[in-house]
Design a protein around this motif. Structure first.
Motif, short mmCIF file in Angstrom:
data_model
loop_
_atom_site.label_atom_id
_atom_site.label_comp_id
_atom_site.label_asym_id
_atom_site.label_seq_id
_atom_site.Cartn_x
_atom_site.Cartn_y
_atom_site.Cartn_z
N ALA A 148 0.83 -1.21 0.00
CA ALA A 148 0.00 0.00 0.00
C ALA A 148 0.86 1.25 0.00
O ALA A 148 0.53 2.26 -0.66
CB ALA A 148 -0.93 -0.01 1.21
N GLN A 149 1.96 1.23 0.75
CA GLN A 149 2.86 2.38 0.76
C GLN A 149 3.58 2.54 -0.58
O GLN A 149 3.79 3.66 -1.04
CB GLN A 149 3.88 2.23 1.89
CG GLN A 149 3.27 2.42 3.27
CD GLN A 149 4.23 2.04 4.39
OE1 GLN A 149 5.05 1.13 4.25
NE2 GLN A 149 4.13 2.74 5.51
N VAL A 150 3.94 1.41 -1.20
CA VAL A 150 4.54 1.49 -2.53
C VAL A 150 3.57 2.16 -3.50
O VAL A 150 3.95 3.04 -4.29
CB VAL A 150 4.92 0.09 -3.06
CG1 VAL A 150 5.37 0.17 -4.52
CG2 VAL A 150 6.03 -0.51 -2.20
N LYS A 151 2.30 1.77 -3.43
CA LYS A 151 1.29 2.36 -4.32
C LYS A 151 1.21 3.87 -4.11
O LYS A 151 1.12 4.64 -5.08
CB LYS A 151 -0.07 1.71 -4.07
CG LYS A 151 -1.16 2.22 -5.00
CD LYS A 151 -2.48 1.50 -4.76
CE LYS A 151 -3.56 2.02 -5.73
NZ LYS A 151 -4.85 1.32 -5.52
N SER A 170 5.13 -13.19 -1.79
CA SER A 170 3.72 -12.77 -1.79
C SER A 170 3.62 -11.25 -1.79
O SER A 170 2.75 -10.67 -2.45
CB SER A 170 3.00 -13.34 -0.57
OG SER A 170 2.95 -14.75 -0.63
N GLN A 171 4.52 -10.59 -1.07
CA GLN A 171 4.55 -9.13 -1.05
C GLN A 171 4.93 -8.59 -2.43
O GLN A 171 4.35 -7.61 -2.91
CB GLN A 171 5.52 -8.62 0.01
CG GLN A 171 5.67 -7.10 0.03
CD GLN A 171 6.32 -6.60 1.30
OE1 GLN A 171 5.69 -6.60 2.36
NE2 GLN A 171 7.57 -6.17 1.20
N GLU A 174 1.97 -8.80 -4.66
CA GLU A 174 0.96 -7.78 -4.35
C GLU A 174 1.37 -6.42 -4.89
O GLU A 174 0.54 -5.67 -5.41
CB GLU A 174 0.73 -7.71 -2.83
CG GLU A 174 -0.47 -6.86 -2.46
CD GLU A 174 -0.85 -6.94 -1.00
OE1 GLU A 174 -1.69 -6.14 -0.56
OE2 GLU A 174 -0.28 -7.80 -0.28
N ILE A 175 2.67 -6.09 -4.80
CA ILE A 175 3.15 -4.83 -5.38
C ILE A 175 2.91 -4.82 -6.88
O ILE A 175 2.41 -3.84 -7.45
CB ILE A 175 4.64 -4.62 -5.06
CG1 ILE A 175 4.84 -4.36 -3.56
CG2 ILE A 175 5.21 -3.44 -5.87
CD1 ILE A 175 6.29 -4.39 -3.12
N ALA A 176 3.24 -5.92 -7.52
CA ALA A 176 3.07 -6.02 -8.97
C ALA A 176 1.60 -5.88 -9.36
O ALA A 176 1.28 -5.30 -10.41
CB ALA A 176 3.64 -7.34 -9.48
N ALA A 177 0.72 -6.40 -8.53
CA ALA A 177 -0.71 -6.32 -8.83
C ALA A 177 -1.26 -4.92 -8.57
O ALA A 177 -2.07 -4.42 -9.35
CB ALA A 177 -1.47 -7.35 -7.99
#
Length: 293
Positions: A148-151, A170-171, A174-177
């Motif tokens: 979420a912070q990356v986004k 998994s993280q 999620e970042i890639a998604a």
């Protein structure tokens, strides 16, 4: 915006016995990487012992690398600190030296809050025009950058990617998604294939100090869709990668580069010489991989 794709070496910083930087050996290392196919060079990262270099010395090392590379591949400067003002100073110094991008680790030791992490990166990004790669390595810093912070940080124009060294695939997924256009680099040499399989564009590598061509070939195979070759290269490298992290990085990798005859294994405290057991294991794994020591 993408600073590079493929294998970026987090280059070691050669030192003399008195602890001063050995610029002759640094230039020779950079020249070797250029001939071996390294796709980008990261100066003054963790593996470059930046934590023990003064601000002035970091500037000198970065300037030397930029000059030697002479535009042949991108140069990325480590510019992280647990003091935002100091990180801005490092980032501005690197920008003046002519680097192509910055690698900025999370605050460490004093760390920060979730809000403070965003403000830290915002302040650095607004102080320079260079593209910035976030660096998430909670095992060293005690701070993770959540997906979420990356986004949120990806909304800042010149924050363009992340070196993901959480070890949590998994993280990474999620970042890639969450941020499909955000550039992801593996921060772990033993996870290059899975990270790139999730859309990563390469690796910022410790092992590339020792096997630059192999790391280039591995990432090139993944980028070209030759997963079978990449898988073989990744698995063949595992014993050597494990040896390179037998003690805290960059102690073993600097010794390994010394065993290859490319520098003297001198460190600044608190880093010190590896144990005899580590040296023997490194020697054996280098030989096993087919390198001359």
């Amino acid at each position: 915006m993408q600073i590079f794709e493929g294998s970026a070496v987090a280059i070691v910083t050669p030192m003399n016995q008195d602890g001063s930087v050995n610029f002759d050996q640094l230039n020779e290392l950079v020249a070797w990487h250029l001939t071996e196919g390294t796709d980008a060079i990261v100066a003054c990262g963790t593996t470059g012992e930046a934590a023990t270099l003064t601000t002035k010395e970091q500037g000198q090392v970065i300037e030397a690398v930029v000059k030697k590379v002479n535009g042949q591949v991108p140069v990325i400067a480590g510019a992280g600190s647990n003091n935002t003002a100091h990180a801005i100073e490092l980032a501005s110094q690197a920008e003046q030296a002519g680097v192509d991008g910055l690698l900025v680790v999370t605050p460490y030791y004093n760390k920060t809050s979730a809000a403070g992490l965003i403000l830290h990166y915002q302040a650095i990004a607004h102080a320079v025009k260079l593209p910035i790669i976030l660096y998430s390595v909670a095992s060293r810093t005690g701070m993770n950058i959540t997906p979420a912070q990356v986004k949120e940080l990806a909304q800042i124009e010149n924050i363009v990617g992340i070196k993901e060294a959480s070890g949590n695939l998994s993280q990474v997924a999620e970042i890639a998604a969450l941020v499909p256009d955000f550039v992801i680099y593996s921060g772990n040499d033993d996870q290059v294939v899975p990270v790139m399989a999730l859309g990563g564009k390469g690796v910022i590598s410790t092992a590339a100090n020792v096997v630059p061509k192999a790391m280039h070939d591995l990432t090139a195979a993944m980028l070209n869709g030759d997963w079978a070759t990449a898988r073989t290269l990744q698995l063949d490298l595992l014993p050597l990668i494990h040896a390179l992290f037998k003690e805290v990085n960059p102690i073993p990798v600097k010794e390994a580069v010394a065993l290859l005859g490319k520098l003297e294994a001198n460190y600044r405290l608190p880093l010190t010489q590896p144990t005899a057991e580590t040296i023997e294991e490194l020697h054996n794994e280098l030989l096993s991989y087919g390198l001359e020591v």
